[in-house]
Enzyme design. Structure first.
Site, PDB file in Angstrom:
ATOM      1  N   LYS A 100      75.425  -8.810 -21.815  1.00 40.04           N
ATOM      2  CA  LYS A 100      74.220  -8.425 -22.558  1.00 40.04           C
ATOM      3  C   LYS A 100      74.586  -8.021 -23.988  1.00 40.04           C
ATOM      4  O   LYS A 100      75.710  -7.585 -24.231  1.00 40.04           O
ATOM      5  CB  LYS A 100      73.562  -7.225 -21.860  1.00 40.04           C
ATOM      6  CG  LYS A 100      72.837  -7.541 -20.579  1.00 40.04           C
ATOM      7  CD  LYS A 100      72.154  -6.294 -20.030  1.00 40.04           C
ATOM      8  CE  LYS A 100      71.463  -6.568 -18.709  1.00 40.04           C
ATOM      9  NZ  LYS A 100      70.351  -7.538 -18.805  1.00 40.04           N
ATOM     10  N   ARG A 129      68.983 -10.359  -8.023  1.00 39.70           N
ATOM     11  CA  ARG A 129      68.553 -11.224  -6.920  1.00 39.70           C
ATOM     12  C   ARG A 129      69.718 -11.568  -5.996  1.00 39.70           C
ATOM     13  O   ARG A 129      69.529 -11.825  -4.817  1.00 39.70           O
ATOM     14  CB  ARG A 129      67.866 -12.466  -7.496  1.00 39.70           C
ATOM     15  CG  ARG A 129      68.726 -13.278  -8.405  1.00 39.70           C
ATOM     16  CD  ARG A 129      67.907 -14.216  -9.303  1.00 39.70           C
ATOM     17  NE  ARG A 129      67.361 -13.532 -10.465  1.00 39.70           N
ATOM     18  CZ  ARG A 129      66.610 -14.129 -11.390  1.00 39.70           C
ATOM     19  NH1 ARG A 129      66.295 -15.400 -11.279  1.00 39.70           N
ATOM     20  NH2 ARG A 129      66.147 -13.439 -12.407  1.00 39.70           N
TER      21      ARG A 129
HETATM   22  N1  BES Z   1      68.466  -5.555 -14.850  1.00 36.35           N
HETATM   23  C1  BES Z   1      68.066  -6.709 -15.573  1.00 36.35           C
HETATM   24  C2  BES Z   1      66.566  -6.739 -15.843  1.00 36.35           C
HETATM   25  C3  BES Z   1      66.075  -5.816 -16.917  1.00 36.35           C
HETATM   26  C4  BES Z   1      66.321  -6.092 -18.239  1.00 36.35           C
HETATM   27  C5  BES Z   1      65.315  -4.719 -16.594  1.00 36.35           C
HETATM   28  C6  BES Z   1      65.840  -5.248 -19.223  1.00 36.35           C
HETATM   29  C7  BES Z   1      64.821  -3.909 -17.572  1.00 36.35           C
HETATM   30  C8  BES Z   1      65.074  -4.164 -18.890  1.00 36.35           C
HETATM   31  C9  BES Z   1      68.403  -7.963 -14.784  1.00 36.35           C
HETATM   32  O1  BES Z   1      69.549  -7.891 -14.023  1.00 36.35           O
HETATM   33  C10 BES Z   1      68.588  -9.039 -15.772  1.00 36.35           C
HETATM   34  O2  BES Z   1      69.499  -8.959 -16.539  1.00 36.35           O
HETATM   35  N2  BES Z   1      67.713 -10.033 -15.755  1.00 36.35           N
HETATM   36  C11 BES Z   1      67.770 -11.104 -16.666  1.00 36.35           C
HETATM   37  C12 BES Z   1      67.459 -12.359 -15.920  1.00 36.35           C
HETATM   38  C13 BES Z   1      67.722 -13.618 -16.710  1.00 36.35           C
HETATM   39  C14 BES Z   1      69.211 -13.777 -16.946  1.00 36.35           C
HETATM   40  C15 BES Z   1      67.170 -14.784 -15.949  1.00 36.35           C
HETATM   41  C16 BES Z   1      66.731 -10.830 -17.756  1.00 36.35           C
HETATM   42  O3  BES Z   1      65.655 -10.328 -17.452  1.00 36.35           O
HETATM   43  O4  BES Z   1      67.046 -11.107 -18.910  1.00 36.35           O
HETATM   44 MN    MN Z   2      71.272  -8.408 -15.177  1.00 38.28          MN
END
Ligand code: BES
Ligand code: MN
Ligand code: ZN
Length: 499
Positions: free
Chosen positions: A280, A354
């Site tokens: 990230k 997931r």
């Molecule tokens: N934990 C995150 C989702 C999230 C992001 C929650 C920001 C709250 C704020 C999750 O594991 C994630 O990173 N999801 C990705 C999925 C994508 C790679 C398809 C996302 O939402 O960017």
């Molecule tokens: Mn994630």
């Protein structure tokens, strides 16, 4: 805090502080009216002079007013009388809590539950008062070197429900609300802890320690070796890059009949989500300590069950892991085999929630669930779709969907129905495995839910995406304890039906 319900003539209430509601345009609530009459119009006079407008959130202390038995009065604004609704009511309670806290009062009598608010009943206002008080007075200072000790803390609150009214019913509402508040507080505490303290092992220890609260609770922690044996290749692919071993927390609460099938709650317990190799960006990455708020919500709800001794069977499953980059971490393109036997192409290691959930959802089958509800801070896309107010609610079971939606309304912890379907399922097609772990740029919250649905064929299932509602950002940064309010109401309603 101790709560007591009271009724009768407000001018006779003995308390260090009597909290009275006033509306805009110099209108008074019934209790304020009674005090005003006994005080020869002192409150009306203050409002007439314009010192307090009476907007929701306004408050003002008054001293040396005659005609009552209280040490002081606290006027709290309720806005326009014709507009006063549950939301305004909760905000008025929060404003009262804030003023009482700032004045360091230890005892008070709150005359707000008696005030009619659109779409509410007195028992609900009584229970809302408790939950809103606890929410506002919550402090998290366990990580401060030396915590500032407040001058004084509210220890006892009387809830005035009107000249008459059923004390029994109100007391029951208070007790229920206190049980919910304890669960919400636990979820907030766990959520607010940093990733270096709140690790998967830490969560497991906190779950284990709940055993002493009831002999109807069993707790088992599955270690990585056991996950390996069970074939949980998806879950294990996430913890590969972490030095903290993954844990699968399994809690079984048998409050109900032996033959009753359990409700299984599954909560994402990702104690820190750096994204893995699909790292990230740095900005606000600290907030990814909140990626275990689904797990915290499930533990909090379990806590509420124990507190209220709900006559219902509940299983809590919390897959807990970190998601970090490392030489041994999973890589984009890796293919893993889940416990269900389905193979998954990990196109993005940041779509890890997931992956840990799908194996927990397969593990849920062994409990022969009545229903399974999972809660997860699953997608940023859900925050884009619904904002930070409502959780996303997904289910192919219309009955279950409606039940959860209503529980959210009751618990002031709302969730909104979102679609799924074969069009979206297609986005998860993989050239190399049975399914891909991401579904492209569009409809990200939906394709994430669709991914989970592939592992839930054996029971009725619903999914709550709480990414937008589990914590607040900015100055008020902190865990909200959601969706403990929703899940608790869901279980309370179910246990009342079962009786
Ligand atoms: N934990 C995150 C989702 C999230 C992001 C929650 C920001 C709250 C704020 C999750 O594991 C994630 O990173 N999801 C990705 C999925 C994508 C790679 C398809 C996302 O939402 O960017
Ligand atoms: Mn994630
Ligand atoms: Zn995550």
């Amino acid at each position: 805090m101790k709560y007591k319900v009271t009724s009768g003539d407000p001018t006779g209430l003995k308390t260090p502080c009597l909290v009275l509601g006033v509306y805009q345009e110099s209108k008074l609530s019934a209790a304020a009216e009674a005090i005003d009459q006994a005080a020869d119009g002192a409150i009306t006079e203050l409002l007439r002079m314009g010192d307090l407008e009476g907007k929701v959130g306004d408050s003002q202390f008054l001293y040396r007013i005659p005609g009552h038995q209280a040490g002081r009065l606290l006027l709290v604004g309720c806005g326009k009388k014709s507009d006063f609704d549950r939301d305004g009511y909760r905000k008025a309670v929060a404003a009262a809590a804030k003023a009482l806290k700032e004045a360091a009062l230890e005892e008070a009598t709150l005359c707000l539950p008696e005030i009619k608010a659109k779409g509410t009943k007195k028992v609900q206002r009584t229970s809302d008062a408790v939950i809103e008080m606890e929410r506002t007075l919550y402090r998290f200072d366990s990580c401060k070197g030396k915590a500032e000790k407040p001058r004084g803390e509210l220890k006892k609150l009387e809830l005035y429900i009107g000249v008459d009214g059923s004390l029994d019913k109100a007391e029951q509402a208070v007790q229920e609300a206190q049980g919910i508040a304890v669960g919400i507080t636990l979820a907030r505490d766990l959520g607010n802890l940093p990733g270096n303290i709140c690790t998967p092992s830490y969560l497991a220890d906190r779950a284990r320690e709940m055993r002493k609260l009831s002999n109807k609770l069993q707790v088992e922690i599955l270690e990585e070796a056991q996950m390996e044996k069970l074939g949980m290749g998806a879950l294990l692919s996430v913890s590969r890059g972490s030095r903290q071993p993954a844990k699968l927390i399994v809690m079984e609460y048998r409050g109900g009949d032996d033959k009753q099938k359990p409700v299984v709650l599954v909560g994402k317990g990702l104690t820190f989500d750096a994204g893995g190799i699909s790292l990230k960006p740095a900005a606000q990455m600290d907030e990814m300590k909140y990626d275990m708020c689904g797990g915290a919500g499930v533990l909090g709800t379990m806590r509420t069950c124990l507190e209220l001794k709900l006559p219902i069977n509940v299983v809590a499953l919390v897959p807990a892991s970190e998601n970090l980059p490392d030489g041994d971490a999973s890589k984009p393109g890796d293919i893993v085999t889940s416990m269900s036997g389905q193979t998954i192409e990990v196109l993005n290691t940041d779509a890890e929630g997931r992956l840990i959930l799908c194996d927990a959802l397969t593990y849920a089958e062994r409990f022969e669930p009545d229903v399974v509800v999972d809660v997860a801070t699953l997608t940023g896309a859900c925050v884009v779709a619904l904002g930070q107010h409502l959780a996303g609610l997904f289910s192919d079971d219309q009955g279950l969907l409606e039940e959860l939606r209503e529980a959210g309304e009751l618990g002031a912890d709302r969730a909104w129905p979102m679609p799924m379907g074969s069009e979206y399922q297609k986005q998860l097609d993989s050239n190399f495995a049975d399914i891909a772990n991401i579904g492209g740029r569009f409809g990200g919250a939906i394709t994430a839910a669709c991914f989970l649905s592939r592992f839930t064929k054996k029971y009725p299932w619903a999914h709550l995406d709480i990414a937008g509602v589990a914590w607040l950002q900015g100055k008020a940064k902190g865990a909200t304890g959601r969706p403990v309010g929703l899940l608790s109401q869901f279980l309370i309603s179910r246990s009342k039906q079962a009786k």
